[in-house]
Design a protein around this motif. Structure first.
Motif, PDB file in Angstrom:
ATOM      1  N   SER A  22       1.884   6.640  -6.853  1.00 18.80           N
ATOM      2  CA  SER A  22       0.977   7.742  -7.774  1.00 18.80           C
ATOM      3  C   SER A  22       1.277   8.648  -7.155  1.00 18.80           C
ATOM      4  O   SER A  22       1.145   9.574  -7.902  1.00 18.80           O
ATOM      5  CB  SER A  22      -0.281   7.597  -6.643  1.00 18.80           C
ATOM      6  OG  SER A  22      -1.546   8.245  -7.039  1.00 18.80           O
TER       7      SER A  22
ATOM      8  N   THR B 142       1.126  -1.475  -0.373  1.00 21.46           N
ATOM      9  CA  THR B 142       0.312   0.222   0.313  1.00 21.46           C
ATOM     10  C   THR B 142       0.532   1.265  -0.205  1.00 21.46           C
ATOM     11  O   THR B 142       0.521   2.594  -0.683  1.00 21.46           O
ATOM     12  CB  THR B 142      -0.971   0.698   0.720  1.00 21.46           C
ATOM     13  OG1 THR B 142      -1.906  -1.427   0.829  1.00 21.46           O
ATOM     14  CG2 THR B 142      -1.218   1.125   1.131  1.00 21.46           C
TER      15      THR B 142
ATOM     16  N   ASP C 217       0.869   4.021  -2.638  1.00 22.98           N
ATOM     17  CA  ASP C 217       0.748   5.936  -2.419  1.00 22.98           C
ATOM     18  C   ASP C 217       1.687   6.706  -3.650  1.00 22.98           C
ATOM     19  O   ASP C 217       1.404   7.363  -3.916  1.00 22.98           O
ATOM     20  CB  ASP C 217       0.603   5.454  -1.274  1.00 22.98           C
ATOM     21  CG  ASP C 217      -0.403   5.258  -1.022  1.00 22.98           C
ATOM     22  OD1 ASP C 217      -1.710   4.304  -1.773  1.00 22.98           O
ATOM     23  OD2 ASP C 217      -0.911   5.028   0.363  1.00 22.98           O
TER      24      ASP C 217
END
Length: 610
Positions: A529, A522, A526
């Motif tokens: 991104s 995760t 992130d």
């Protein structure tokens, strides 16, 4: 003395006297047991035969009946003989309390049953009754003493007889499938307003019995015969791989088509126990497992009815036995042996798929997994059938263990399994308060999570491609909220002194690798991104991040993921099978009369046999 004189009459050559003697014996056995309210077995023997001479008379009776079954006699006489043996075997509700069967243990009719099954013509006329008789005899005191029928069935290697047994089972299940399909194909009258009214009405009035569901009454006896064959006889597993064409039909000659055969004066008991076979169910060659899987999809659609629930449980037990067998698994996964399996799907408001799904020709393991996915997705209800879910997950687990052990890479859309398992976890959590009052939801959740752990730990050995393994991680990350909530629920219960503290703590431990995957990837997603200034990533972009960050992921090796407790009938399922045999016997006595023969037809037929 009447019983004795009837037995002596069976040795005569006059056919009408023989028929009358058999009918009288049927009525005597039924009548005496009906009047004897308690299970006083020896009193019944004394009333019927006389205890001192019982062994000699019963030996003479069984020998004569076996001779008729294996000899050249009319269809009607053999029908009546089998009816007498079935009446004798079904005299008491609890088969183990039927002391008359001790004489059938001493004087076996097993060989006569095999002759019926091995011969196509006899099998066509008497196969169902022969299989029903064998099934009842196998269950006589099976947990208390050595049953010779169990021993003989377990070592049976007669290929013709085993194939004949498979033929009867396959054809009977095919007949039920055809009947069910006919009910599905019936046009719905009343138009859209009627359908709308039905939907609105069902919102307010629930039918717990499921009587409104289309379908046919399930047949426990033929399924129990399949179970006993699969469970007891390793040689029968090879029959599962055979195709059957017109399984019960005898070979015909040109003269057969000119004059249709007249029905026998004494009808087969099968005609009152299930519908006669339709022509469509006998035209195409079929595999017994294909037919069985289709039957399972039919009977599993509505398990609110107790009879269907018991039938579904028996189906899942049979599938469990098959999934544990090495040879059966090799056949199920053989890429060179592919089949089209019509699986019926329960009508559900949130999907528009057709009621019958026929996929491309694939290995049978694919159809089996499809069936398990369909069961998981279509039975999430307030009164969750926990036992059936446990057996369903157990079948999936056994299939995965075989694939891991033998490194079989089955070409299957595994995402469907993952989606179904996650949906089940979501349902359990959203109904925690209702379900936890009935059973241990954490034990069920542990089984689901450990299936994911099996994929995570050993998926590289059996998933078809490396991208399949990537897709597994993608689904875990995408649905991270489900696993986070599951962990929170388990942690809450493991820190209090509730009833499920132990299993809740076990669930928190089982989630360690899934949480490690979520917590590892995760932040990487992130960061990627943010670096690329994207608020939402596509599936391909997430998969790319996953592929480039495997090296830094640390997982814990969990023990015994590929181990399972092998199925054992005793003691866990003993009560279930005892009750099942009882229901089969009661159903037989209810539907098969011993006094409904048309005497004129009987006299006419047998007067010509001189």
């Amino acid at each position: 003395m009447l019983f004795y004189h009837c037995v002596m009459t069976l040795k005569e050559d006059h056919p009408i006297r023989v028929v009358n003697a058999i009918q009288t014996l049927c009525a005597l056995i039924r009548g005496v047991h009906k009047r004897t309210l308690a299970d006083h077995g020896f009193d019944v023997i004394n009333i019927l035969i006389g205890f001192d001479s019982a062994e000699m008379i019963m030996q003479s009776l069984v020998e004569r009946l076996s001779l008729i079954l294996s000899g050249v006699y009319s269809v009607s006489l053999k029908n009546l003989t089998l009816r007498l043996l079935l009446v004798l075997s079904s005299a008491t509700d609890n088969v183990s309390h039927n002391t008359l069967l001790e004489y059938l243990m001493i004087n076996s009719v097993f060989e006569s049953i095999l002759q019926i099954l091995a011969n196509p013509s006899s099998r066509f006329n008497h196969g169902y009754e022969a299989v029903l008789l064998l099934t009842i005899l196998v269950n006589y005191r099976k947990y208390e003493s050595a049953n010779p029928y169990i021993v003989k069935l377990s070592i049976l290697d007669d290929e013709l007889a085993l194939n004949g047994l498979g033929c009867v089972i396959s054809q009977t299940l095919a007949d039920y499938n055809s009947q069910f399909k006919a009910t599905q194909d019936e046009p719905v009258s009343g138009g859209w307003f009627s359908a709308f009214s039905s939907i609105v009405g069902s919102m307010f009035i629930a039918d717990p019995s499921g009587a409104g569901q289309p379908g046919v009454k399930p047949d426990n006896s033929i399924l129990l015969a399949l179970y006993e064959a699969v469970h007891l006889n390793r040689n029968f597993i090879t029959v599962l791989s055979h195709n059957h064409t017109g399984a019960n039909l005898p070979s015909s000659t040109p003269t057969d088509t000119a004059v249709p055969p007249s029905p026998p004066a004494v009808p087969s008991a099968a005609q009152t126990l299930h519908q006669p076979p339709g022509p469509s169910s006998q035209e195409n060659p079929t595999n017994i497992l294909v037919t069985f899987l289709s039957y399972c999809s039919m009977v599993m659609q509505d398990v609110r009815d107790p009879a269907r629930q018991h039938n579904t449980k028996l189906c899942l037990i049979i599938l469990t036995c098959i999934a544990e067998d090495q040879y059966a698994n090799s056949f199920l996964h053989d890429a060179n042996l592919t089949f089209r399996v019509p699986l019926y799907r329960a009508p559900m408001r949130h999907r528009k798929q057709p009621a019958e799904a026929v996929n491309a020709s694939r290995p049978l393991a694919c159809a089996l997994l499809d069936l398990m996915v369909e069961f998981i997705m279509s039975h999430m209800m307030k009164n969750l059938p926990l036992e059936l879910y446990n057996k369903c997950l157990g079948v999936v687990h056994r299939i995965l263990c075989y694939q891991k052990k033998c490194r079989v890479r089955l070409q299957y859309p595994w995402k469907e399994i993952w989606t179904a398992l996650i949906s089940l976890l979501k349902y359990v959590m959203s109904n925690e308060s209702v379900l936890s009052s009935s059973f241990d939801i954490f034990e069920l959740a542990c089984k689901v999570v450990n299936l994911f752990n099996l994929f995570i730990t050993y998926g590289d050995t059996f998933l078809p491609t490396p991208s399949s393994y990537d897709e597994l991680y993608y689904e875990l990350i995408r649905m991270h909220q489900v696993f986070d909530n599951l962990y929170s629920m388990a942690l809450r219960h493991s820190t209090n002194n509730g009833d499920y503290k132990v299993t809740a703590n076990k669930l928190t431990s089982a989630l360690v690798n899934i949480r490690a995957i979520i917590n590892h990837f995760t932040p990487k997603i992130d960061s990627w991104s943010a670096a690329n200034k994207l608020s939402a990533l596509t599936e391909d972009q997430v998969l790319e991040v996953v592929r480039t960050n495997y090296d830094t992921l640390t997982l814990k090796l969990q023990d015994s993921l590929d181990q399972y407790e092998r199925y054992a009938e005793k003691p866990r399922e003993s009560a279930f099978f005892t009750q099942l045999v009882r229901s089969i016997i009661v159903e037989f006595r209810k539907n098969v009369s011993v006094t409904n023969l048309e005497q004129q037809s009987v006299l006419q037929e047998f007067s010509m046999i001189q």
